[in-house]
Design a protein around this motif. Structure first.
Motif, PDB file in Angstrom:
ATOM      1  N   GLY A  49     -23.195  -7.728 -28.663  1.00 30.89           N
ATOM      2  CA  GLY A  49     -21.920  -8.415 -28.888  1.00 30.89           C
ATOM      3  C   GLY A  49     -21.377  -8.268 -30.291  1.00 30.89           C
ATOM      4  O   GLY A  49     -20.750  -9.187 -30.823  1.00 30.89           O
ATOM      5  N   LEU A  50     -21.605  -7.114 -30.913  1.00 29.41           N
ATOM      6  CA  LEU A  50     -21.077  -6.910 -32.263  1.00 29.41           C
ATOM      7  C   LEU A  50     -19.549  -6.805 -32.218  1.00 29.41           C
ATOM      8  O   LEU A  50     -19.004  -6.087 -31.390  1.00 29.41           O
ATOM      9  CB  LEU A  50     -21.637  -5.623 -32.880  1.00 29.41           C
ATOM     10  N   VAL A  51     -18.898  -7.516 -33.124  1.00 29.28           N
ATOM     11  CA  VAL A  51     -17.437  -7.404 -33.249  1.00 29.28           C
ATOM     12  C   VAL A  51     -17.047  -7.287 -34.721  1.00 29.28           C
ATOM     13  O   VAL A  51     -17.747  -7.807 -35.606  1.00 29.28           O
ATOM     14  CB  VAL A  51     -16.687  -8.609 -32.610  1.00 29.28           C
ATOM     15  N   GLY A  52     -15.936  -6.597 -34.967  1.00 24.01           N
ATOM     16  CA  GLY A  52     -15.439  -6.411 -36.332  1.00 24.01           C
ATOM     17  C   GLY A  52     -13.958  -6.703 -36.401  1.00 24.01           C
ATOM     18  O   GLY A  52     -13.292  -6.882 -35.370  1.00 24.01           O
ATOM     19  N   TYR A  53     -13.431  -6.720 -37.631  1.00 28.03           N
ATOM     20  CA  TYR A  53     -12.059  -7.181 -37.868  1.00 28.03           C
ATOM     21  C   TYR A  53     -11.335  -6.258 -38.834  1.00 28.03           C
ATOM     22  O   TYR A  53     -11.904  -5.809 -39.829  1.00 28.03           O
ATOM     23  CB  TYR A  53     -12.092  -8.600 -38.457  1.00 28.03           C
ATOM     24  N   THR A  54     -10.074  -6.028 -38.523  1.00 31.68           N
ATOM     25  CA  THR A  54      -9.204  -5.342 -39.465  1.00 31.68           C
ATOM     26  C   THR A  54      -7.784  -5.746 -39.127  1.00 31.68           C
ATOM     27  O   THR A  54      -7.555  -6.458 -38.144  1.00 31.68           O
ATOM     28  CB  THR A  54      -9.427  -3.818 -39.423  1.00 31.68           C
ATOM     29  N   SER A  55      -6.800  -5.312 -39.906  1.00 38.53           N
ATOM     30  CA  SER A  55      -5.437  -5.755 -39.623  1.00 38.53           C
ATOM     31  C   SER A  55      -4.739  -4.783 -38.679  1.00 38.53           C
ATOM     32  O   SER A  55      -5.184  -3.654 -38.478  1.00 38.53           O
ATOM     33  CB  SER A  55      -4.626  -5.902 -40.910  1.00 38.53           C
ATOM     34  N   THR A  56      -3.627  -5.229 -38.130  1.00 35.76           N
ATOM     35  CA  THR A  56      -2.843  -4.358 -37.249  1.00 35.76           C
ATOM     36  C   THR A  56      -2.291  -3.161 -38.026  1.00 35.76           C
ATOM     37  O   THR A  56      -1.913  -2.165 -37.428  1.00 35.76           O
ATOM     38  CB  THR A  56      -1.649  -5.127 -36.640  1.00 35.76           C
ATOM     39  N   GLU A  57      -2.262  -3.240 -39.361  1.00 32.51           N
ATOM     40  CA  GLU A  57      -1.743  -2.149 -40.185  1.00 32.51           C
ATOM     41  C   GLU A  57      -2.832  -1.135 -40.551  1.00 32.51           C
ATOM     42  O   GLU A  57      -2.550  -0.140 -41.209  1.00 32.51           O
ATOM     43  CB  GLU A  57      -1.126  -2.713 -41.469  1.00 32.51           C
ATOM     44  N   ALA A  58      -4.088  -1.406 -40.161  1.00 31.41           N
ATOM     45  CA  ALA A  58      -5.185  -0.493 -40.516  1.00 31.41           C
ATOM     46  C   ALA A  58      -4.975   0.867 -39.842  1.00 31.41           C
ATOM     47  O   ALA A  58      -4.354   0.972 -38.781  1.00 31.41           O
ATOM     48  CB  ALA A  58      -6.524  -1.087 -40.096  1.00 31.41           C
ATOM     49  N   HIS A  59      -5.511   1.885 -40.442  1.00 31.67           N
ATOM     50  CA  HIS A  59      -5.417   3.244 -39.897  1.00 31.67           C
ATOM     51  C   HIS A  59      -6.250   3.359 -38.617  1.00 31.67           C
ATOM     52  O   HIS A  59      -7.292   2.703 -38.481  1.00 31.67           O
ATOM     53  CB  HIS A  59      -5.943   4.229 -40.949  1.00 31.67           C
ATOM     54  N   SER A  60      -5.812   4.242 -37.730  1.00 31.31           N
ATOM     55  CA  SER A  60      -6.502   4.400 -36.448  1.00 31.31           C
ATOM     56  C   SER A  60      -7.928   4.925 -36.593  1.00 31.31           C
ATOM     57  O   SER A  60      -8.722   4.848 -35.663  1.00 31.31           O
ATOM     58  CB  SER A  60      -5.703   5.345 -35.549  1.00 31.31           C
ATOM     59  N   CYS A  61      -8.280   5.436 -37.784  1.00 30.16           N
ATOM     60  CA  CYS A  61      -9.649   5.950 -37.945  1.00 30.16           C
ATOM     61  C   CYS A  61     -10.693   4.833 -37.842  1.00 30.16           C
ATOM     62  O   CYS A  61     -11.860   5.112 -37.565  1.00 30.16           O
ATOM     63  CB  CYS A  61      -9.796   6.724 -39.257  1.00 30.16           C
ATOM     64  N   VAL A  62     -10.285   3.587 -38.056  1.00 29.98           N
ATOM     65  CA  VAL A  62     -11.260   2.489 -37.963  1.00 29.98           C
ATOM     66  C   VAL A  62     -11.649   2.283 -36.501  1.00 29.98           C
ATOM     67  O   VAL A  62     -12.840   2.207 -36.161  1.00 29.98           O
ATOM     68  CB  VAL A  62     -10.698   1.187 -38.587  1.00 29.98           C
ATOM     69  N   ALA A  63     -10.639   2.236 -35.630  1.00 32.06           N
ATOM     70  CA  ALA A  63     -10.925   2.091 -34.194  1.00 32.06           C
ATOM     71  C   ALA A  63     -11.699   3.308 -33.682  1.00 32.06           C
ATOM     72  O   ALA A  63     -12.609   3.197 -32.862  1.00 32.06           O
ATOM     73  CB  ALA A  63      -9.626   1.924 -33.417  1.00 32.06           C
ATOM     74  N   ARG A  64     -11.354   4.468 -34.198  1.00 33.53           N
ATOM     75  CA  ARG A  64     -12.042   5.690 -33.792  1.00 33.53           C
ATOM     76  C   ARG A  64     -13.530   5.620 -34.167  1.00 33.53           C
ATOM     77  O   ARG A  64     -14.401   6.037 -33.408  1.00 33.53           O
ATOM     78  CB  ARG A  64     -11.380   6.866 -34.498  1.00 33.53           C
TER      79      ARG A  64
END
Ligand SMILES: *Cc1c(COP(=O)(O)O)cnc(C)c1O
Length: 497
Positions: free
Chosen positions: A182-197
């Protein structure tokens, strides 16, 4: 053993030139063409589509018999004018660095060594270690920090998120994976798509990355972030990382890094920063004061090929704790075992800090750029770009028919052409057309993005060749094109019936 010096059954044929003097002349011709290309970067069109004839020659069947050096040099020379345009002073699209002529030499030197910098004890390894030490110093990271030169911020982010993931699961995840934690992380809607990648690639899945809304300066909303963490904890999930951005891709916003560092400490989260272009703002007197939070990060990903103008490609992953970094990647099978002496020395090897074994000598061009120009001069280029973006913002604000869409936070200016009374979708289509016309006419190359649901003309200045007159030309041409028949046609076509 008897001396058996066998004759080769056929005369030896290697891939070296038959005639080194002829090769030297050919190489000099190629070098001249390369330098001519760089010297001409201020002239001519910004971008030109690759001509059909060259596209056709690039569909040739695989040669069984090679075409030879002269032929290949000719084809490479013919390709030189058809870059994306990012060496030109009026390239403003996305976030591209503009490169240096000097880096051509570093690439030549690196290529001539043909170094494999995955490990072993040789010159290139020491150059990369020097780059790592310089990066620690730049960002005020401790002696115990480690790092690795990679292709860019996307790869650096994957490495950092992998270390954060494994550190949270005591490295058991390296073998057992992450299922059920159940690991989860956080970033803003303005973050670059490389984070989700990166979340995707390290097996967490992009749903495990919570996209927190941004405030009106387009920085992460701290209250919304705290609420999301509390909600996930209440649901039995395991928050493990928060990703801040130093220089967002849309507008150059800098998240409140010190507040994120405090929160990460309180909540026991790994604090990663995406500083792809913005982190190198530490080189600039104008920007430095807003980046003090970087020194508190657990990891930082950034690029040398953007605001330090290293020729593509080169980025860096900087990790505060070398022990954790190495534990996430080390894996030395018998054929790669460390030795104290000889060529298998030089430990630890770069292969223990990232996913690649064979890797090129990118560190040399990074080292050469820092060594040749020094941090003061590189920083002045960054300061100048920020001054230019602020200037452009002022010019936009005082030009009738143009509207600023976000405050100029760093080096990016987002605006649009507006006509009173036209509906949003029509304005969007017109602004898209203006940008395409600028590109197709070879005048300038901004890109577009969406801000508050509107299409913006986005001018990013990470370009050491840009001068104010380039920005004046840009605005003059936008005003001209906005009134042109092409844009009028788009306006008519897009108007709701
Ligand atoms: C460019 C950029 C990236 C991706 O970096 P690459 O070097 O293209 O992989 C990530 N984040 C931001 C903010 C960027 O500007």
């Amino acid at each position: 053993m008897t001396d058996t010096s066998h004759e080769e059954p056929t005369p030896q044929v290697s891939l070296d030139p038959d005639d080194w003097d002829a090769f030297r002349a050919q190489a000099q011709r190629m070098l001249d063409a390369a330098i001519d290309r760089m010297q001409a970067s201020r002239q001519g069109r910004v971008w030109t589509e690759l001509p059909a004839e060259i596209k056709d020659t690039l569909k040739a069947p695989l040669p069984r018999e090679g075409w030879g050096t002269d032929d290949v040099i000719g084809r490479m020379e013919a390709l030189l004018p058809y870059g994306a345009g990012n060496t030109n002073p009026r390239f403003f699209g996305w976030v591209h660095g503009s490169g240096t002529p000097s880096n051509i030499l570093a690439e030549m030197a690196a290529s001539s060594m043909n170094a494999n910098v995955g490990g072993r004890d040789h010159g290139a390894i020491y150059v990369e270690k020097q780059v790592i030490r310089w990066c620690r110093e730049l960002f005020a990271f401790p002696e115990t920090a480690s790092g690795i030169v990679v292709s860019g911020t996307s790869m650096a982010t994957i490495i950092a998120i992998k270390v954060a993931r494994d550190a949270r699961l005591d490295f058991a995840s390296r073998k057992a994976g992450v299922c059920g934690h159940g690991l989860v992380g956080y970033t803003s809607t303005e973050a670059h798509s490389c984070v989700a990648r990166a979340f995707d690639l390290v097996g967490l899945g992009t749903d495990a990355l919570r996209r927190i809304p941004a405030n009106d300066r387009l920085e992460i909303d701290m209250d919304a972030l705290k609420a999301a963490i509390a909600q996930d904890r209440a649901a039995g999930l395991t928050p493990f990382v928060v990703v801040g951005t130093a220089g967002t891709v849309n507008v150059g916003a800098i998240d409140p890094l010190d507040q994120l560092a405090d929160l990460a400490k309180d909540e026991n989260l790994w604090f990663h920063i995406d500083g792809a272009f913005g982190a190198l703002g530490v080189l600039s007197e104008r920007v430095r004061g807003r980046l003090t939070g970087i020194r508190r990060a657990d990891s930082l990903a950034f690029d040398f090929h953007k605001w330090m103008h290293v020729n593509y490609d080169a980025g860096f992953a900087l990790i505060r704790d070398e022990v954790l970094h190495r534990a996430a990647f080390t894996d030395r099978p018998d054929y790669l075992k460390a030795k104290d002496r000889g060529l298998a020395g030089g430990n630890p090897w770069p292969v223990e800090y990232g996913p690649e074994l064979s890797r090129g000598f990118r560190a040399l061009k990074v080292w050469a750029q820092l060594a040749e120009f020094g941090t003061d001069r590189l920083g002045q280029m960054i300061t100048r770009n920020c001054d230019q973006a602020a200037y452009l913002g002022e010019q936009v604000a005082s030009t009738p028919g143009l509207e600023l869409l976000a405050p100029v936070a760093l080096n990016i200016c987002c605006f649009r052409h507006v006509v009173d009374g036209l509906p949003g979708p029509v304005l969007d289509a017109m602004n898209d057309e203006i940008v395409i016309q600028l590109q197709e006419q070879g005048i300038a190359a901004p890109s577009t993005t969406q801000l508050h649901g509107r299409t913006a003309i986005r001018v990013n200045i990470t370009n050491h060749r840009t001068a104010r007159k380039d920005l004046d030309i840009l605005l003059r041409e936008i005003v001209r094109i906005a009134a042109s028949p092409e844009v009028a046609a788009v306006r008519e076509a897009a108007r709701p019936a």
